[in-house]
Design an enzyme around this catalytic site. Structure first.
Site, mmCIF file in Angstrom:
data_model
loop_
_atom_site.group_PDB
_atom_site.id
_atom_site.type_symbol
_atom_site.label_atom_id
_atom_site.label_comp_id
_atom_site.label_asym_id
_atom_site.label_seq_id
_atom_site.Cartn_x
_atom_site.Cartn_y
_atom_site.Cartn_z
ATOM 1 N N ARG A 98 0.819 -1.215 0.000
ATOM 2 C CA ARG A 98 0.000 0.000 0.000
ATOM 3 C C ARG A 98 0.856 1.269 0.000
ATOM 4 O O ARG A 98 0.568 2.222 -0.712
ATOM 5 C CB ARG A 98 -0.928 0.004 1.222
ATOM 6 C CG ARG A 98 -1.894 1.168 1.293
ATOM 7 C CD ARG A 98 -2.968 1.048 0.236
ATOM 8 N NE ARG A 98 -2.629 1.737 -1.000
ATOM 9 C CZ ARG A 98 -3.087 1.386 -2.199
ATOM 10 N NH1 ARG A 98 -3.865 0.325 -2.338
ATOM 11 N NH2 ARG A 98 -2.739 2.050 -3.272
ATOM 12 N N LYS A 133 2.674 24.912 -2.757
ATOM 13 C CA LYS A 133 1.394 24.295 -2.383
ATOM 14 C C LYS A 133 1.528 22.781 -2.499
ATOM 15 O O LYS A 133 0.942 22.135 -3.370
ATOM 16 C CB LYS A 133 0.268 24.834 -3.257
ATOM 17 C CG LYS A 133 0.034 26.330 -3.069
ATOM 18 C CD LYS A 133 -1.020 26.862 -4.015
ATOM 19 C CE LYS A 133 -1.209 28.369 -3.844
ATOM 20 N NZ LYS A 133 -2.182 28.940 -4.792
ATOM 21 N N LYS A 165 5.415 39.008 -1.766
ATOM 22 C CA LYS A 165 4.084 38.835 -2.342
ATOM 23 C C LYS A 165 3.154 39.941 -1.871
ATOM 24 O O LYS A 165 3.573 40.898 -1.220
ATOM 25 C CB LYS A 165 3.561 37.442 -2.000
ATOM 26 C CG LYS A 165 4.518 36.325 -2.439
ATOM 27 C CD LYS A 165 3.889 34.963 -2.339
ATOM 28 C CE LYS A 165 2.871 34.750 -3.436
ATOM 29 N NZ LYS A 165 2.329 33.371 -3.436
ATOM 30 N N GLU A 199 6.015 40.021 -6.505
ATOM 31 C CA GLU A 199 4.720 39.810 -7.142
ATOM 32 C C GLU A 199 3.992 41.138 -7.298
ATOM 33 O O GLU A 199 3.976 41.959 -6.375
ATOM 34 C CB GLU A 199 3.885 38.857 -6.286
ATOM 35 C CG GLU A 199 2.450 38.666 -6.745
ATOM 36 C CD GLU A 199 1.640 37.903 -5.718
ATOM 37 O OE1 GLU A 199 1.744 36.662 -5.699
ATOM 38 O OE2 GLU A 199 0.912 38.542 -4.936
ATOM 39 N N ASP A 220 0.590 38.476 -11.339
ATOM 40 C CA ASP A 220 -0.378 37.599 -10.687
ATOM 41 C C ASP A 220 -1.803 37.920 -11.115
ATOM 42 O O ASP A 220 -2.273 39.046 -10.974
ATOM 43 C CB ASP A 220 -0.258 37.732 -9.165
ATOM 44 C CG ASP A 220 -1.111 36.721 -8.434
ATOM 45 O OD1 ASP A 220 -1.082 35.535 -8.812
ATOM 46 O OD2 ASP A 220 -1.820 37.116 -7.487
#
Length: 293
Positions: A98, A133, A165, A199, A220
């Site tokens: 598994r 992410k 950012k 950004e 962005d």
């Protein structure tokens, strides 16, 4: 990035989670002398990633298990192809099954999706990259899969590069700081090998950011028209990265705007595990072994 030591660490943790006190079912049903042979077979077409991780799951469960790989990471395969063969003590084979599949199915899913993105931008010069992410604790594994699919990796962690950012810029604005001056001051505090990315979400932010001396500028959630205009404004003074609303349906058009890099979190956070199966055949040991057990 995905070193043998890292593979052993993440796979050992997964095995310990799955069988903290051993495999009760295998020990109850399978004779200690039973041996098994299994084939890792593709049930759909895709791109392989995680071959060494697959092998490690069996090796760390029992070194007596032998794994023969018939394909390498980055290889494309068709439904029905045999990607690996496994042979050894049956208890170990079924115990590791598994975990071996979990890693390989997910990694191959990431590689397969990445390859689709890469194919969609072929001929444009744009490169496909991942984001942070990723599944906590499995970033190196998932980012290796992106590379197996033909993509490239963004910064691995917050420690690797400076990337300001929208939230960083919001704090600067709240403090009344000049954007260009803030970027220049940050640059002075950095070592000469550290890259800086900033950004922006509006065209009028591009010139102040470029004037600060960045290496990469991220556009962005820009429209296609604004991406074209943004590339024109940057005019080769920095690497241009596009991000936001990147899908297989949109990535080709984004690439044709002239951006250098396209980042997509979907490569790792929204991927579907590929359908791979491990078909196991178990045979008992010889009569003397069975009598002894």
């Amino acid at each position: 990035m995905l070193t043998p030591a890292h593979i052993d660490r993440v796979v050992a943790a997964a095995l310990a989670e799955d069988a903290p006190w051993g495999d009760a079912t295998g020990e109850a049903f399978l004779p200690a002398t039973a041996r098994a042979r299994a084939e890792l077979r593709a049930r759909e077409a895709g791109v392989l990633a995680g071959a060494e991780v697959f092998a490690a799951a069996f090796r760390l469960t029992d070194p007596a298990v032998q794994v023969t790989l018939h394909a390498a990471d980055g290889d494309a395969f068709a439904a029905g192809d045999v990607l690996a063969a496994v042979e050894g003590p049956a208890r170990a084979v079924v115990q590791a099954e598994r975990i071996a599949l979990n890693f390989t199915q997910r990694m191959s899913g990431i590689a397969t999706l990445t390859r689709a993105f890469v194919d969609a931008v072929a001929g444009t010069g744009a490169r496909i990259t991942d984001t942070r992410k990723t599944t906590p604790g499995l970033r190196a594994v998932e980012r290796h899969a992106v590379r197996a699919g033909g993509g490239i990796n963004h910064r691995f962690s917050l420690s690797d590069a400076v990337m300001a950012k929208d939230n960083h810029l919001a704090v600067l604005r709240e403090q009344g700081l000049d954007l260009t001056g803030a970027i220049r001051a940050a640059r002075e505090r950095l070592g000469h090998t550290t890259r800086m990315e900033v950004e922006v979400d509006r065209l009028d932010q591009i010139e102040p950011v470029i004037a600060g001396g960045v290496d990469v500028i991220m556009l962005d959630n820009f429209s296609l028209e604004d991406l074209v205009r943004g590339v024109e404004i940057v005019a080769g003074r920095a690497v241009v990265e596009a991000s936001g609303n990147v899908t297989l349906e949109t990535v080709g058009a984004i690439a044709r705007t002239g951006v250098d890099v396209i980042s997509s979190g979907a490569l790792t956070h929204s991927v579907r595990s590929l359908d791979l199966g491990l078909d196991v055949q178990v045979r008992a040991g010889d009569p003397a072994d069975r009598a002894a057990s």
